[in-house]
Design an enzyme around this catalytic site. Structure first.
Site, PDB file in Angstrom:
ATOM      1  N   HIS A 187      51.615  50.589  43.224  1.00 52.79           N
ATOM      2  CA  HIS A 187      50.881  51.327  42.196  1.00 52.79           C
ATOM      3  C   HIS A 187      51.709  51.482  40.928  1.00 52.79           C
ATOM      4  CE1 HIS A 187      47.214  52.412  44.300  1.00 52.79           C
ATOM      5  NE2 HIS A 187      47.938  52.617  45.366  1.00 52.79           N
ATOM      6  N   CYS A 494      38.085  40.492  39.232  1.00 51.09           N
ATOM      7  CA  CYS A 494      38.605  41.621  38.452  1.00 51.09           C
ATOM      8  C   CYS A 494      39.928  42.159  38.976  1.00 51.09           C
ATOM      9  CB  CYS A 494      37.573  42.754  38.404  1.00 51.09           C
ATOM     10  SG  CYS A 494      37.146  43.441  40.013  1.00 51.09           S
TER      11      CYS A 494
END
Length: 539
Positions: A187, A494
């Site tokens: 992340h 995406c």
């Protein structure tokens, strides 16, 4: 050159491309410091005050960050709100322990338990707990700062860095991130790429000393106390990189990208309405992914219909006639939401998340569908469901959406049913793609690669295996794209692969003609497509 002498160079793995030259700052675990303990009451009050300070700092960071980063920070806030957990610590204080000792002791136990968990998701949470432990300790020691005090433009080095610490660093003046461990799929790496912060991971053991450093995110190198020759070579590489980026921005103003005579549509991914302020966003062909999870962290509660409608409507008005694809709540997995996601799952990545969760909580899902149906009246809206495994799930979601639209219209509220599609991120969906009666498909390459390769994308130890260009991953992407070509159904991608110029050639050769990228990489990907069209090889 690896013994701490001037000019020492270290090689790792690229997590975010870019170049940074600045002071070298090592961020290590908080050192213990002497603290004068007071009475039992004083210690309990001191800990409560420190927890309140830490909690407010995290809430403020979450409000600024939004999106997936905010979801991660919610984990820390949730622990501070856990009465059973806190009761153990205050009981220790009641038995005579100092506040910092009681807090550290219990947090260390939790960190050890999470670190030894068989589930990789839970092990990854140990660094978040360590961050929370140190944040409260700093507050107990009288440090009320909401930031780490790192100078602007610094090369920040750490074993690993939790998202909260990344977010409290001011990157506006440049700088970069060098991690001894870490993963290019973590992340923090996603945050670095989104903000254009150069980042190199898995550098191994390096000395703590160093006055200045050069960080080359393209070549994945860190050079400490560089000599004049190293600086000269670095500046040459940086100049080439900057010229390339400038040329890419010029390409943005040119007509639409094309490859082999076919138009390539380049969309952008956003998390918040504010992401549309990015200077390059205006050149996108539309929005290929709007993540809606950021709405779940605003004001610490679930958003009402009007709050959601205003956000969706603002994005659609910005886009005009360009298409906007909004993904319904993708909560669960590594994005727990208090009051929405289930707790105690042994493997949240394979648990009740995405559309599975929304269908299990129709009272929450219907609120989002109502807001989307109202917004669909004013723009070119497409809605997609995440984490879909079977065609039946899509049909159940569609039925609920149709029902919501009918109820709104019956009550005199303007509403419309937008085009409905799915995220292709579960291997079963890619393998059975003809069974889905969707208006469009969007490939989520991050989760697809994670599930195909059986590698947790947050685990740095597996980064070498988590190759998005692995033949098995590429085969499923190609399979999905070819189905779209046969049926005339649009297929886009995406995930992170779309924003990685090293993957562009492969994706185009798979048959994809629509890519949705981070706004900060739009120019680079358009330049890459342009180079491929002119005979270059960027794949």
């Amino acid at each position: 050159m690896r013994n701490g002498v001037a000019g020492a160079a270290y090689r790792g793995r690229t997590a975010s491309i870019g170049f940074a030259h600045g002071p070298f700052v090592r961020v290590d675990q908080l050192e213990s410091a002497q603290r004068a303990a007071g009475s039992l009451v004083d210690e309990a009050l001191a800990l409560r005050s420190a927890i309140d300070t830490a909690s407010q700092q995290i809430v403020d960071l979450a409000a600024i960050a939004g999106g997936e980063a905010a979801q991660i920070l919610e984990f820390q806030v949730a622990l501070l709100d856990d009465e059973d957990f806190m009761a153990v610590i205050f009981a220790a204080i009641g038995e005579g322990a100092a506040a910092d000792a009681a807090w550290r002791s219990e947090l260390d136990k939790q960190i050890a338990d999470y670190g030894a968990a068989p589930d990789e998701y839970l092990r990854a949470r140990s660094s978040d707990l360590a961050d929370l432990r140190d944040r409260v300790i700093r507050a107990l020691q009288g440090d009320q700062r909401a930031t780490l005090g790192i100078p602007s433009g610094a090369i920040v080095c750490a074993d690993d860095l939790p998202p909260s610490q990344f977010l409290e660093i001011d990157w506006s003046g440049g700088g970069g991130l060098a991690l001894l461990q870490g993963s290019p799929t973590s992340h923090v790496a996603m945050l670095a790429r989104a903000r254009g912060v150069p980042m190199v991971v898995q550098l191994g053991t390096i000395p703590a000393a160093g006055a200045t450093a050069l960080l080359d995110g393209e070549g994945a190198t860190l050079e400490l106390d560089p000599c004049a020759e190293q600086i000269g070579s670095f500046e040459t590489r940086r100049e080439v990189h900057c010229k390339s980026r400038a040329a890419a921005r010029a390409i943005l103003r040119r007509p639409a990208a094309s490859w082999r005579g076919e138009r390539i549509k380049l969309f952008i991914n956003i998390q918040r309405v504010e992401d549309l302020d990015h200077a390059d966003a205006q050149y996108a062909d539309g929005i290929g992914l709007m993540r809606t999870e950021f709405l779940l962290t605003n004001n610490g509660g679930l958003p009402d219909e009007e709050t959601q409608f205003q956000a969706y409507d603002a994005v659609l008005r910005w886009a005009g006639q360009r298409p906007v694809t909004i993904r319904t709540f993708d909560a669960g997995g590594d994005k727990p939401v208090s009051g929405f996601t289930p707790g105690g799952e042994a493997n949240p990545f394979l648990g009740v998340r995405g559309l599975r969760l929304c269908l299990a909580r129709p009272e929450i899902f219907a609120v989002q569908l109502r807001a989307l149906a109202r917004a669909a009246v004013h723009g070119n809206l497409k809605v997609m469901f995440p984490m879909v495994t079977s065609a039946d799930e899509l049909e159940v979601g569609r039925k609920l959406f149709v029902q919501v639209v009918a109820e709104l219209q019956a009550n005199g509220v303007a509403a419309a049913l937008p085009e409905l599609g799915i995220m292709v991120e579960v291997p079963a969906a890619a393998l059975a793609i003809p069974s889905f009666k969707a208006s469009f498909f969007s490939i989520g390459s991050n989760d697809l690669a994670q599930y195909v390769l059986a590698c947790d994308r947050s685990n740095g130890a597996l980064a070498g295996l988590l190759d998005p260009l692995h033949p098995a991953v590429v085969e499923l992407i190609k399979r999905t794209a070819e189905h779209g070509q046969r049926t005339g159904i649009s297929v886009s991608l995406c995930g992170d692969m779309a924003s990685d110029p090293r993957c562009t050639s492969t994706l185009l050769n798979c048959g994809l003609r629509e890519l949705s990228v981070n706004p900060s990489t739009l120019a680079q990907i358009k330049q890459t497509v342009d180079g491929l069209s002119n005979g270059g090889n960027h794949g």
